[in-house]
Scaffold this motif. Structure first.
Motif, mmCIF file in Angstrom:
data_model
loop_
_atom_site.group_PDB
_atom_site.id
_atom_site.type_symbol
_atom_site.label_atom_id
_atom_site.label_comp_id
_atom_site.label_asym_id
_atom_site.label_seq_id
_atom_site.Cartn_x
_atom_site.Cartn_y
_atom_site.Cartn_z
ATOM 1 N N UNK A 23 -21.399 -68.155 -46.888
ATOM 2 C CA UNK A 23 -21.613 -67.355 -44.682
ATOM 3 C C UNK A 23 -21.125 -67.947 -44.464
ATOM 4 N N UNK A 24 -20.048 -66.573 -43.869
ATOM 5 C CA UNK A 24 -18.467 -67.077 -42.980
ATOM 6 C C UNK A 24 -19.514 -65.705 -41.955
ATOM 7 N N UNK A 25 -18.387 -66.063 -40.629
ATOM 8 C CA UNK A 25 -18.701 -64.739 -40.011
ATOM 9 C C UNK A 25 -17.892 -63.195 -39.964
ATOM 10 N N UNK A 26 -17.095 -63.099 -41.197
ATOM 11 C CA UNK A 26 -16.381 -61.657 -41.867
ATOM 12 C C UNK A 26 -17.744 -61.494 -42.748
ATOM 13 N N UNK A 27 -18.970 -62.223 -43.042
ATOM 14 C CA UNK A 27 -19.080 -61.537 -44.613
ATOM 15 C C UNK A 27 -19.416 -63.046 -45.619
ATOM 16 N N UNK A 28 -19.957 -62.887 -46.588
ATOM 17 C CA UNK A 28 -19.939 -63.857 -47.769
ATOM 18 C C UNK A 28 -18.822 -63.868 -48.118
ATOM 19 N N UNK A 29 -18.787 -65.263 -48.610
ATOM 20 C CA UNK A 29 -17.477 -66.060 -50.063
ATOM 21 C C UNK A 29 -18.036 -67.151 -51.312
ATOM 22 N N UNK A 30 -17.610 -65.907 -52.312
ATOM 23 C CA UNK A 30 -17.691 -67.463 -53.200
ATOM 24 C C UNK A 30 -16.086 -67.869 -53.668
ATOM 25 N N UNK A 31 -15.596 -66.613 -53.429
ATOM 26 C CA UNK A 31 -13.691 -67.064 -53.646
ATOM 27 C C UNK A 31 -13.203 -66.271 -52.691
ATOM 28 N N UNK A 32 -12.009 -66.231 -52.553
ATOM 29 C CA UNK A 32 -10.746 -65.680 -51.450
ATOM 30 C C UNK A 32 -10.693 -64.526 -52.278
#
Length: 407
Positions: free
Chosen positions: A364-373
């Motif tokens: 969970x990042x401030x600019x959205x979810x990430x699994x990979x880049x």
């Protein structure tokens, strides 16, 4: 604030003095620089102005001549540089050769010869084993506790911090796919590592023992070994990493000499298996081979991990010994990576493969979810180490932005 008045506790004070290569605005001429606070000293020009015998090593467009000069020269040059930036009479002479960091362009600091990457973190190796071999009795492969596993990479795609990384394309095949597909990687990852830079070469047929590590390795830097996990998964059997790794490896613009890290040397984790003599570091208990480096991994300015290098099972000296035990030669400018640095906790994992558990647990990042880049993501590795008298030794950061092909 005058450039010599580095604030107390600055991680790039006179106790550090990492080396790089820079050029000035409007010029294509490159020369060796030494970082002091938020300035860079033109080391070659300073040496010439002070009548130093080290002009031939410092007034150069690459660190390679200094790397090849050997440990005595490394120590002598470091002592001289320390005096130049701390003794008032020297400061008066060289003040005009200090340039604000924002005003210069930093370049790849040395000419990379060969590149080797290792797999030296037990926590990383166990995480990878649990992800891909969940039913195995042991998450480590049978050889892991007996030798530092590694592979040969591609030196031509080692790039300096700040260089954009183009999303690689290649073949990929999920287990449910009937045939492979070709296209841009959709599982682009990072690997937070430490790179070691070889100075003094060796001829073929002469292994480098554990006791000789510091005679050949000049210093270290942060390293990001970008990885296309989907390409890697399809190609790696039976010969190991290839196109999923060789498209880019980012290194810091600053090489920290080993002499600046004396206070950060630590004993590596306890050995659980007897080691063959050429790897047995218990014989050198008074020369601890680990380094207490505190690494931070950020994506778009948000810290996602803090891997501790002190937990690495295999040391840089053991890696060098194993790299050369078959008689392989060393060349000035050889670079070898530690492998992904991961610690025992979830917040200490050095790759997205581990942080998201192969994409099943998004960050969970401030600019959205990430699994990979994703394209546009900026990855920043930074680190510090304990220094003398309680100060910190800063390592030069590694920054890379992912761009789509054709961007």
């Amino acid at each position: 604030m005058p450039p010599f008045d580095v604030p107390e506790g600055d991680p790039f004070g006179p106790h550090n003095l990492p080396y790089g290569v820079f050029s000035l605005p409007g010029s294509t001429d490159r020369t060796v620089g030494v970082r002091l606070g938020d300035h860079v000293l033109d080391a070659g020009a300073a040496a010439a102005a002070l009548g130093s015998p080290y002009v031939s090593l410092l007034a150069r467009p690459s660190l390679n001549p200094l790397l090849a000069a050997g440990r005595t020269a490394w120590s002598d040059v470091r002592r001289a540089l320390t005096a130049w930036v701390t003794v008032p009479s020297h400061q008066e002479t060289i003040a005009g050769f200090l340039h604000p960091l924002p005003d210069v362009t930093l370049h790849l600091p040395f000419e990379v010869a060969d590149y080797v990457d290792f797999y030296a973190s037990e926590h990383h190796a166990r995480n990878v084993g649990r992800i891909f071999r969940p039913d195995a009795a042991d998450s480590l492969t049978p050889n892991w506790k007996h030798l530092p596993i590694g592979y040969h990479g591609r030196s031509g795609t080692v790039v300096v911090s700040g260089t954009d990384v183009v999303r690689p394309s290649g073949q990929r095949k999920a287990s449910a796919d009937p045939v492979p597909a070709f296209g841009p990687s959709i599982r682009l990852d990072i690997e937070a590592e430490v790179g070691f830079v070889v100075g003094v070469p060796t001829p073929m047929g002469r292994p480098v023992g554990l006791a000789d590590f510091r005679e050949h390795v000049f210093g270290l830097c942060l390293l990001n070994d970008w990885s296309a996990r989907d390409i890697q998964a399809w190609e790696y059997v039976p010969l190991g990493p290839f196109l999923g790794k060789s498209f880019a490896t980012s290194v810091s613009a600053w090489i920290t000499p080993l002499d600046a890290l004396e206070a950060s040397r630590v004993t590596p984790p306890q050995r659980t298996h007897p080691l063959l003599e050429y790897l047995d570091d218990s014989l050198f208990a008074d020369e601890p081979g680990g380094y207490d480096l505190r690494i931070s991994v950020a994506i778009n300015g948000h810290v996602v991990s803090e891997p501790p290098f002190s937990t690495m099972y295999w040391t840089a000296a053991q890696q060098l010994a194993h790299l050369t035990v078959n008689g392989a030669s060393l060349r000035t400018g050889d670079l070898y990576g530690s492998g992904t640095v991961s610690g025992p906790s979830e917040h200490e994992r050095g790759s997205l493969l581990e942080l998201t558990w192969n994409g099943t647990q998004p960050l969970e990042l401030p600019d959205g979810k990430r699994t990979f880049l994703e394209d546009g993501d900026v990855v920043t590795l930074s680190a510090w180490a304990p220094g003398p008298h309680g100060v910190r030794v800063g390592l030069g950061e590694v920054v890379g932005r992912v761009v789509g092909r054709g961007a």
